[in-house]
Design a protein around this motif. Structure first.
Motif: not given
Length: 300
Positions: A33-42
């Protein structure tokens, strides 16, 4: 435009379950989940900076984004994923579909919006339809402490989702668009969840298989950047109570995909549920008749 955004949200969220299944494996779920939303935010920040559409925000705006990230991109996902350990996915879908009703109630409580009877009726009809669709799963659930834990977590996740909708409405009323608030909200949500993982000793591993990376990209770009932006735009345009009917329709899309991919068999009860869900959709989006003024008597 609203119809396009609505269909886009339903179709994307109705297929993300496939990507979520591909995420299960060597990487811990909270880390994924961290990977998903960190990537989406970037991705969102890059798009906004390149197009010069990143809106400035004051302290209050960032505080609301922090709360939105906690509710919409952190706690609710943890709740639903934890609930899936104790209750079936069908039951989670039924609980999550109550977001239509919670959004209507919260919009009344916090914004003083009139709760339209046809919206509540449509939401209740859609909830009944989902219950019929998932009846085989629901009927096998025995009352136990684990079931109550799962139901409580699913309800908490739904309430967090609804709270995130309300916070987005506040931001849009202040002139902030969903792309900007989502970028900050996803960054804050991923950051808080990453801190929780570090405190909890959850290792940040990575699986470089095409299956995992492909599903991560699908969840981050269509599932988060596109779908959340489309959905929260609908919240601002249509109101949170009507936009939330997406939560009733996307399990329906998931079942149709499952019928094509996994051999799901439609039953008479499920077809009756399908009819109820679609009837609820029609009811939710029915335009109320214009109020008639008093008749003026004609002169004799």
């Amino acid at each position: 435009m609203n119809l396009s955004l609505y269909l886009l949200t339903v179709l994307i969220w109705g297929t993300t379950w496939i990507a979520l299944k591909f995420q299960l494996g060597g990487v811990a779920i909270p880390v994924s989940i961290v990977y998903r939303f960190a990537l989406a935010a970037l991705i969102l920040f890059a798009m906004l900076l390149l197009t010069r559409r990143l809106q400035p925000m004051g302290r209050r705006g960032h505080q609301i984004c922090l709360a939105q990230g906690l509710c919409l991109f952190c706690i609710n996902f943890i709740c639903f994923l934890s609930a899936s350990q104790w209750i079936a996915s069908g039951l989670i879908a039924v609980v999550f579909s109550t977001a239509t009703l919670w959004n209507a109630i919260n919009a009344r409580l916090f914004f003083g919006r009139q709760v339209a009877p046809h919206v509540l009726g449509g939401g209740a009809l859609g909830l009944l339809g989902l219950g019929l669709l998932f009846w085989p799963e629901l009927s096998h659930h025995a009352a136990s402490r684990q079931t109550l834990y799962g139901l409580g977590l699913a309800l908490l996740g739904t309430l967090c989702f609804s709270a995130g909708n309300m916070l987005s409405s506040v931001q849009q009323a202040a002139g902030l668009k969903p792309m900007t608030t989502n970028a900050w909200g996803m960054a804050y949500g991923a950051g808080m969840l990453a801190i929780a993982c570090l405190v909890g000793g959850i290792p940040f591993e990575m699986e470089w298989s095409a299956r995992y990376v492909g599903s991560l990209l699908y969840l981050a770009v269509p599932g988060s950047v596109i779908a959340f932006t489309a959905y929260l735009t609908l919240v601002g345009r249509m109101g949170p109570e009507r936009a939330a009917y997406c939560t009733v329709l996307f399990p329906l899309v998931a079942l149709n995909v499952s019928a094509a991919v996994e051999g799901y068999q439609w039953t008479p009860t499920a077809l009756l549920g399908l009819v109820a869900v679609m009837a609820g959709n029609v009811l939710v989006f029915r335009k109320p008749k214009a109020a008639r003024g008093p008749e003026v008597p004609r002169p004799a």
